[in-house]
Write an enzyme that holds these catalytic residues in place. Structure first.
Site, PDB file in Angstrom:
ATOM      1  N   CYS A  81       0.981  -1.072  -0.024  1.00 30.46           N
ATOM      2  CA  CYS A  81       0.105   0.069   0.065  1.00 30.46           C
ATOM      3  C   CYS A  81       0.915   1.141   0.121  1.00 30.46           C
ATOM      4  O   CYS A  81       1.368   1.659   1.143  1.00 30.46           O
ATOM      5  CB  CYS A  81      -0.990  -0.040   1.270  1.00 30.46           C
ATOM      6  SG  CYS A  81      -2.079   1.407   1.318  1.00 30.46           S
ATOM      7  N   CYS A 113      -0.579   4.143   2.039  1.00 27.12           N
ATOM      8  CA  CYS A 113      -0.400   3.749   3.786  1.00 27.12           C
ATOM      9  C   CYS A 113       1.105   4.203   4.107  1.00 27.12           C
ATOM     10  O   CYS A 113       1.294   4.666   5.190  1.00 27.12           O
ATOM     11  CB  CYS A 113      -0.566   2.372   4.002  1.00 27.12           C
ATOM     12  SG  CYS A 113      -2.269   1.904   3.366  1.00 27.12           S
ATOM     13  N   ASP A 114       1.973   3.740   3.267  1.00 27.96           N
ATOM     14  CA  ASP A 114       3.479   3.667   3.598  1.00 27.96           C
ATOM     15  C   ASP A 114       4.311   4.348   2.942  1.00 27.96           C
ATOM     16  O   ASP A 114       5.751   4.404   3.324  1.00 27.96           O
ATOM     17  CB  ASP A 114       3.928   2.078   3.793  1.00 27.96           C
ATOM     18  CG  ASP A 114       3.248   1.144   4.601  1.00 27.96           C
ATOM     19  OD1 ASP A 114       2.430   1.713   5.628  1.00 27.96           O
ATOM     20  OD2 ASP A 114       2.997  -0.023   4.298  1.00 27.96           O
TER      21      ASP A 114
END
Length: 300
Positions: free
Chosen positions: A129, A132-133
């Site tokens: 992701c 997300c990261d």
């Protein structure tokens, strides 16, 4: 008999349990692997509103503790069948559970490459992701593996954060939409590595790079990296429900924002629902919506 049987112990399922328990409904959560779902694999969570940085495992543990503190029951079993009726029955590999309603929150599984070192480095440099990261790799070097819309979108997104982005694809052309490919070509810090597959994720106390093989030339290449994002698709964990609820062509449960399926008393929450955005915040949002819908159904 339970008021609500929840299949899946990820953020959506646990949030649904939390809301249902607060409404004084009897709840059992059935999880086949470990609590937390995909978020438990994230080394850090920084984008959940109102919380500071924590690991995905910590987030999952906190949510599970809330559920258990309210009297929720969590069972580690694999669901093999749903039988619609009054009551409804959930059959697992170990037992049978009867309930007045069901919430399906089985999530998705990120498709793996199957390359050496991949599993060991998930959460230690290998991610699925970018949204997300991606922020963890500011001014660093990363790679995206894949050739569809998600992979190209991830590469474009990361090019605004990272110093250098490689995009590794096994073919010489992308499957992504032309507009995305054109946008990718405009990014000066993106290098295409085409006709190539990842043979190995190099682990030296964390991800240090990837070894790739060019299928046409046979040339092998090592690329030093700080992070790698695998974007070769997701697999919804819903196939066993196909005979009872409607799934779309991708295998996701067909349901709108109200989280109601085509079967009265069966609801869906989280990444296994057909929708556009799959994030931690949308998963817990679905969990609350599905629980409130189930509570309303029980009341009526």
């Amino acid at each position: 008999m339970y008021d609500i049987i929840i299949i899946g112990g990820g953020p959506a399922g646990l949030t649904a349990a939390l809301y249902a328990l607060r409404a004084e409904k009897s709840v059992v959560v059935i999880e086949k692997l470990g609590l937390g779902g995909q978020i438990a694999l994230s080394s850090e969570v920084e984008n959940f509103p109102g919380t500071m940085k924590m690991s995905g495992a910590e987030f999952a543990a906190n949510l599970a503790a809330q559920v258990e503190n309210l009297g929720g029951r969590i069972e580690y079993e694999e669901v093999v069948e749903i039988i619609d009726g009054n009551p409804k029955t959930v059959v697992t590999d170990l037992d049978r559970y009867e309930g007045r309603s069901i919430i399906i929150a089985t999530g998705v599984k990120n498709r793996r490459l199957g390359a050496e070192g991949e599993e060991e480095l998930i959460g230690k440099g290998v991610s699925f992701c970018a949204v997300c990261d991606g922020s963890f790799y500011k001014n660093k070097t990363v790679a995206v593996i894949g050739g569809g819309n998600t992979a190209v979108e991830d590469a474009i997104y990361l090019s605004d954060i990272a110093e250098k982005v490689y995009i590794v694809h096994r073919r010489d052309t992308f499957r992504a939409e032309n507009r995305l490919v054109r946008a990718l070509a405009e990014r000066k810090n993106v290098e295409l590595v085409l006709d190539s597959t990842v043979e190995k994720f190099v682990n030296e106390g964390g991800l240090k790079g990837i070894d790739v093989l060019n299928a046409k030339s046979g040339e092998k290449r090592h690329i030093a990296l700080d992070g790698a994002f695998v974007a070769v698709g997701q697999i919804p964990q819903c196939e066993i429900f196909r005979d009872i609820i409607i799934l779309d062509e991708g295998g996701y449960v067909s349901a709108g924002e109200n989280c109601r399926t085509n079967v009265e008393g069966i609801f869906v929450a989280g990444d296994c629902r057909n929708k556009t955005v799959r994030q931690l915040t949308t998963a817990v949002g679905d969990g609350s919506v599905a629980a409130l819908a189930a509570i309303d159904y029980l009341g009526n």
